[in-house]
Design a protein around this motif. Structure first.
Motif, PDB file in Angstrom:
ATOM      1  N   UNK A   1      -2.817  -8.217   8.262  1.00 56.13           N
ATOM      2  CA  UNK A   1      -2.180  -8.176   9.493  1.00 56.13           C
ATOM      3  C   UNK A   1      -1.624  -7.450   8.107  1.00 56.13           C
ATOM      4  N   UNK A   2      -1.236  -6.012   8.492  1.00 52.72           N
ATOM      5  CA  UNK A   2      -0.138  -5.453   8.154  1.00 52.72           C
ATOM      6  C   UNK A   2       1.026  -6.026   9.002  1.00 52.72           C
TER       7      UNK A   2
ATOM      8  N   UNK B   1       2.934   7.190   3.784  1.00 49.99           N
ATOM      9  CA  UNK B   1       3.953   6.453   4.057  1.00 49.99           C
ATOM     10  C   UNK B   1       3.297   5.150   2.350  1.00 49.99           C
ATOM     11  N   UNK B   2       4.598   4.225   2.944  1.00 51.15           N
ATOM     12  CA  UNK B   2       4.018   2.917   2.449  1.00 51.15           C
ATOM     13  C   UNK B   2       3.656   1.804   3.622  1.00 51.15           C
ATOM     14  N   UNK B   3       3.030   0.206   3.140  1.00 56.96           N
ATOM     15  CA  UNK B   3       3.035  -0.529   4.199  1.00 56.96           C
ATOM     16  C   UNK B   3       2.935  -1.755   3.034  1.00 56.96           C
TER      17      UNK B   3
ATOM     18  N   UNK C   1       1.458  -1.232  -0.024  1.00 58.37           N
ATOM     19  CA  UNK C   1      -0.126  -0.156  -0.185  1.00 58.37           C
ATOM     20  C   UNK C   1       0.978   1.352   0.095  1.00 58.37           C
ATOM     21  N   UNK C   2       0.280   2.295  -0.939  1.00 63.32           N
ATOM     22  CA  UNK C   2       1.382   3.587  -0.677  1.00 63.32           C
ATOM     23  C   UNK C   2      -0.105   4.932  -0.789  1.00 63.32           C
ATOM     24  N   UNK C   3       0.018   5.544  -0.022  1.00 62.33           N
ATOM     25  CA  UNK C   3      -0.910   6.686   0.540  1.00 62.33           C
ATOM     26  C   UNK C   3      -0.353   7.045   2.156  1.00 62.33           C
TER      27      UNK C   3
ATOM     28  N   UNK D   1       4.282   6.140   8.704  1.00 60.61           N
ATOM     29  CA  UNK D   1       3.437   4.535   9.338  1.00 60.61           C
ATOM     30  C   UNK D   1       4.873   3.997   8.907  1.00 60.61           C
ATOM     31  N   UNK D   2       6.181   4.451   9.248  1.00 64.77           N
ATOM     32  CA  UNK D   2       6.827   3.955  10.396  1.00 64.77           C
ATOM     33  C   UNK D   2       6.674   3.154  11.721  1.00 64.77           C
ATOM     34  N   UNK D   3       6.403   2.405  11.605  1.00 62.25           N
ATOM     35  CA  UNK D   3       6.096   1.613  13.422  1.00 62.25           C
ATOM     36  C   UNK D   3       4.938   0.995  13.035  1.00 62.25           C
TER      37      UNK D   3
END
Length: 131
Positions: free
Chosen positions: A95-96, A75-77, A66-68, A105-107
């Motif tokens: 699940x992330x 951020x991305x994840x 995901x990017x947004x 979105x880090x962490x």
């Protein structure tokens, strides 16, 4: 910070990459593009592996990037998917992937569900370190 995100997504592209017929099941690999609306705003790409049986039960596993933004944080994840259906009941979970968050979105950690009724609806419960 603990959060709760809801909204919808549109599948903007679905590409069948491979399909293989085996005794009792059809196996597939697909590439999917999505656009998210609501508390998640952005786009994603997903790779899934599917199985469908002649009786109808199906399942898939996959990974998504995901990017947004999530509640305005950019951020991305990555997400890990698992889903199945049986006897008319369907469940789809995600699940992330820990440590996959970037930018604001880090962490990010968490998990949620997807519901495919009258479109695609998501719910994501998450934890994000305070800025």
């Amino acid at each position: 910070m603990n959060g709760h995100a809801t909204g919808t997504f549109d599948i903007t592209n679905w590409t069948d990459l491979t399909t293989e017929e085996k005794a009792g099941a059809t196996f597939g690999r697909n590439h999917i593009a999505k656009t998210f609306h609501g508390d998640l705003v952005g786009t994603s790409t997903t790779e899934i592996l599917t199985i469908v049986t002649p009786e109808g039960p199906a399942a898939y596993v996959g990974v998504e990037h995901f990017e947004g933004t999530l509640h305005g944080r950019k951020g991305t994840f990555a997400l890990q998917h698992s889903a199945a259906s049986h006897n008319g009941e369907q469940w789809m979970k995600w699940q992330i992937v820990p440590t996959s968050g970037t930018g604001e979105l880090a962490g990010l950690t968490g998990e949620g569900t997807i519901r495919a009724e009258d479109g695609h609806h998501y719910l994501l419960d998450y934890t994000l370190p305070d800025a």
